[in-house]
Each structure stands twice: as structure tokens, then as C-alpha cells.
Design an enzyme around this catalytic site. Structure first.
Site, PDB file in Angstrom:
ATOM      1  N   SER A  59       0.825  -1.213   0.000  1.00  0.00           N
ATOM      2  CA  SER A  59       0.000   0.000   0.000  1.00  0.00           C
ATOM      3  C   SER A  59       0.861   1.266   0.000  1.00  0.00           C
ATOM      4  CB  SER A  59      -0.905   0.028   1.229  1.00  0.00           C
ATOM      5  OG  SER A  59      -1.725  -1.107   1.282  1.00  0.00           O
TER       6      SER A  59
HETATM    7  N1  SAH Z   1      -1.152  -4.862   4.047  1.00  0.00           N
HETATM    8  C1  SAH Z   1      -0.382  -5.065   2.851  1.00  0.00           C
HETATM    9  C2  SAH Z   1      -1.128  -4.668   1.585  1.00  0.00           C
HETATM   10  C3  SAH Z   1      -1.689  -5.868   1.017  1.00  0.00           C
HETATM   11  S1  SAH Z   1      -2.486  -5.822  -0.549  1.00  0.00           S
HETATM   12  C4  SAH Z   1       0.965  -4.377   2.912  1.00  0.00           C
HETATM   13  O1  SAH Z   1       1.252  -3.734   3.923  1.00  0.00           O
HETATM   14  O2  SAH Z   1       1.728  -4.530   1.990  1.00  0.00           O
HETATM   15  C5  SAH Z   1      -3.852  -6.865  -0.116  1.00  0.00           C
HETATM   16  C6  SAH Z   1      -3.519  -8.307   0.187  1.00  0.00           C
HETATM   17  O3  SAH Z   1      -4.754  -8.928   0.567  1.00  0.00           O
HETATM   18  C7  SAH Z   1      -2.991  -9.125  -0.995  1.00  0.00           C
HETATM   19  O4  SAH Z   1      -1.770  -9.710  -0.640  1.00  0.00           O
HETATM   20  C8  SAH Z   1      -4.075 -10.183  -1.233  1.00  0.00           C
HETATM   21  O5  SAH Z   1      -3.552 -11.449  -1.626  1.00  0.00           O
HETATM   22  C9  SAH Z   1      -4.731 -10.263   0.141  1.00  0.00           C
HETATM   23  N2  SAH Z   1      -6.102 -10.763   0.182  1.00  0.00           N
HETATM   24  C10 SAH Z   1      -7.114 -10.584  -0.704  1.00  0.00           C
HETATM   25  N3  SAH Z   1      -8.242 -11.196  -0.276  1.00  0.00           N
HETATM   26  C11 SAH Z   1      -7.937 -11.776   0.933  1.00  0.00           C
HETATM   27  C12 SAH Z   1      -8.687 -12.562   1.869  1.00  0.00           C
HETATM   28  N4  SAH Z   1      -9.970 -12.894   1.679  1.00  0.00           N
HETATM   29  N5  SAH Z   1      -8.049 -12.973   2.996  1.00  0.00           N
HETATM   30  C13 SAH Z   1      -6.740 -12.667   3.220  1.00  0.00           C
HETATM   31  N6  SAH Z   1      -5.988 -11.945   2.355  1.00  0.00           N
HETATM   32  C14 SAH Z   1      -6.586 -11.502   1.229  1.00  0.00           C
END
Ligand code: SAH
Length: 212
Positions: A59
Site C-alpha cells: 500500500s
Molecule cells: N497490508 C499489505 C497490503 C496488502 S495488498 C501491505 O502492507 O503490503 C492486499 C492483500 O490482501 C494481498 O496480498 C491479497 O492477496 C490479500 N487478500 C485478498 N483477499 C484476501 C482474503 N480474503 N483474505 C486474506 N488476504 C486476502
């Protein structure tokens, strides 16, 4: 490494309205470049989201700052994060003294981030599963943060939030979301605030978007 760039980024976030000193301190302490793929490390302290592979992103720092500020972290809160991704947001929360539980649904991303956390000695419990169902075993949580965009607020997450606790989640269509900041008043009632205009990758799962 990148000390000057990191300091400039933190000062720019302060100018953009981030005022919680604890959040700014954590952004200064956690080295974002360690969570970014090697080839694009020089961009680690640009205030933009960056690709981490598998179609996912780390993010934007401003977004991390706004969400973390909205969580109103004081002291050792138990926090559940949905969407571990690179692990940067989880590392920020751990640096602020939170007890962090974080769920990632993509097995390869989960493996990669678990290895990184072991290497950096970051204390957080990681799990590979569908986060829309929460993590019942350790509920209730003082805070819950969802870092992927959802069409709605998964009911398990509302349930697993402690009374008086705060849930931050981007809700909207696939292209644009607003951050909903919910405070749990009792089992039925939540006070809701909204911070508009964010874009996240989709939350895919039983109580999110359909897909794989
Ligand atoms: N918090 C992260 C940003 C992640 S982007 C950071 O600091 O970098 C969002 C993430 O959510 C992705 O890796 C994706 O694979 C995950 N994601 C999507 N749907 C999800 C679900 N139902 N449960 C867990 N993770 C999920």
C-alpha cells in the site's frame, strides 16, 4: 540505508495531515525498502503503492498512515489484519507495540512474508486462509484492519471485534473505495465514519468479492 528519503517521506505525510506522533515514529522506524522487491527499491520512499508480485501491491505510505491513525493505537492492542501482503502494515503495527495477527490468502505471498518476518525478527502471528471469515481462535480483537477493498463489511469481522473496538475497512466497488471506520458500541450498533477516495486490490473470499 535510505534514512534521508525516509525522513522526507515522514515529513511529507505530516504535511498531508498525519498528526499521530506514534504513527509517524513507526513510519520512521520501519524500513519500507525491506518489504519492496529488490528491483524497485529506489522507489521505496516515494508516496506510492508498489507491485510486490502475484498482481498484489504494498500500500501507499499515506494510505498506511491514514488507516493506522484511524485505528487510534494507544498501547499493546490486539490487532487482526486481513491482507498481510508484503507485511509492511503488520510491521508498522508491531513497531507500535501491538499484538498482531495477520491473514493472507495467497500461499506464495504468505510463505515469502513469513520468511521475511523470521529474518527480521518481527513479532506477528501469520496465517494463510480466507480473512473474510476472521480468525476466531484469538477473538475478540481490539482493532481490525482490512487492507483490501470489499463490497461489504464481512459479518465475522464485526462479530470478532471487541466492544469499544475499531474496525477500518475499504468498502466500495472494484475501482474506488472509501475507508469505513467503525466503532463497536454493542453487539448490534456501530458508529461509522467515512474517509473517501482510496483504491485497494480486491478482497476475495466467502464474504468479499468472488474469485480466486
Ligand atoms: N497490508 C499489505 C497490503 C496488502 S495488498 C501491505 O502492507 O503490503 C492486499 C492483500 O490482501 C494481498 O496480498 C491479497 O492477496 C490479500 N487478500 C485478498 N483477499 C484476501 C482474503 N480474503 N483474505 C486474506 N488476504 C486476502
Amino acid at each position: 540505508m535510505f534514512e534521508v528519503e525516509r525522513k522526507d517521506l515522514v515529513e511529507s505525510l505530516r504535511k498531508k495531515g498525519i498528526s499521530d506522533e506514534k504513527v509517524l515514529e513507526a513510519l520512521m522506524d520501519v524500513e519500507r525498502h525491506l518489504f519492496v522487491p529488490e528491483g524497485i527499491r529506489p522507489h521505496s520512499y516515494d508516496d506510492v503503492a508498489l507491485p510486490i508480485g502475484w498482481g498484489q501491491t504494498i500500500s501507499q505510505p499515506y494510505t498506511v498512515a491514514v488507516m493506522t491513525q484511524a485505528l487510534e493505537i494507544k498501547n499493546e492492542e490486539k490487532v487482526l489484519e486481513i491482507g498481510t501482503g508484503s507485511g509492511y502494515q503488520a510491521a508498522i503495527l508491531a513497531a507500535m507495540g501491538c499484538r498482531v495477527f495477520s491473514i493472507e490468502k495467497n500461499r506464495e505471498i504468505y510463505d515469502c512474508t513469513q520468511k521475511l518476518f523470521d529474518k527480521l525478527h518481527i513479532r506477528a502471528a501469520l496465517r494463510c486462509s480466507d480473512g473474510t471469515l476472521g480468525w476466531d481462535e484469538f477473538a475478540p480483537y481490539d482493532r481490525i484492519i482490512v487492507t483490501a477493498g470489499s463490497p461489504k463489511i464481512p459479518s465475522s469481522l464485526k462479530k470478532q471485534l471487541k466492544k469499544g473496538g475499531i474496525l477500518v475497512i475499504p468498502v466500495g466497488d472494484k475501482y474506488s473505495q472509501s475507508l469505513k471506520v467503525l466503532k463497536k458500541l454493542n453487539e448490534e450498533e456501530f458508529a461509522v465514519k467515512e474517509i473517501p477516495h482510496f483504491t485497494f486490490v480486491p478482497l476475495i473470499g466467502k464474504d468479499g468479492w468472488k474469485g480466486k
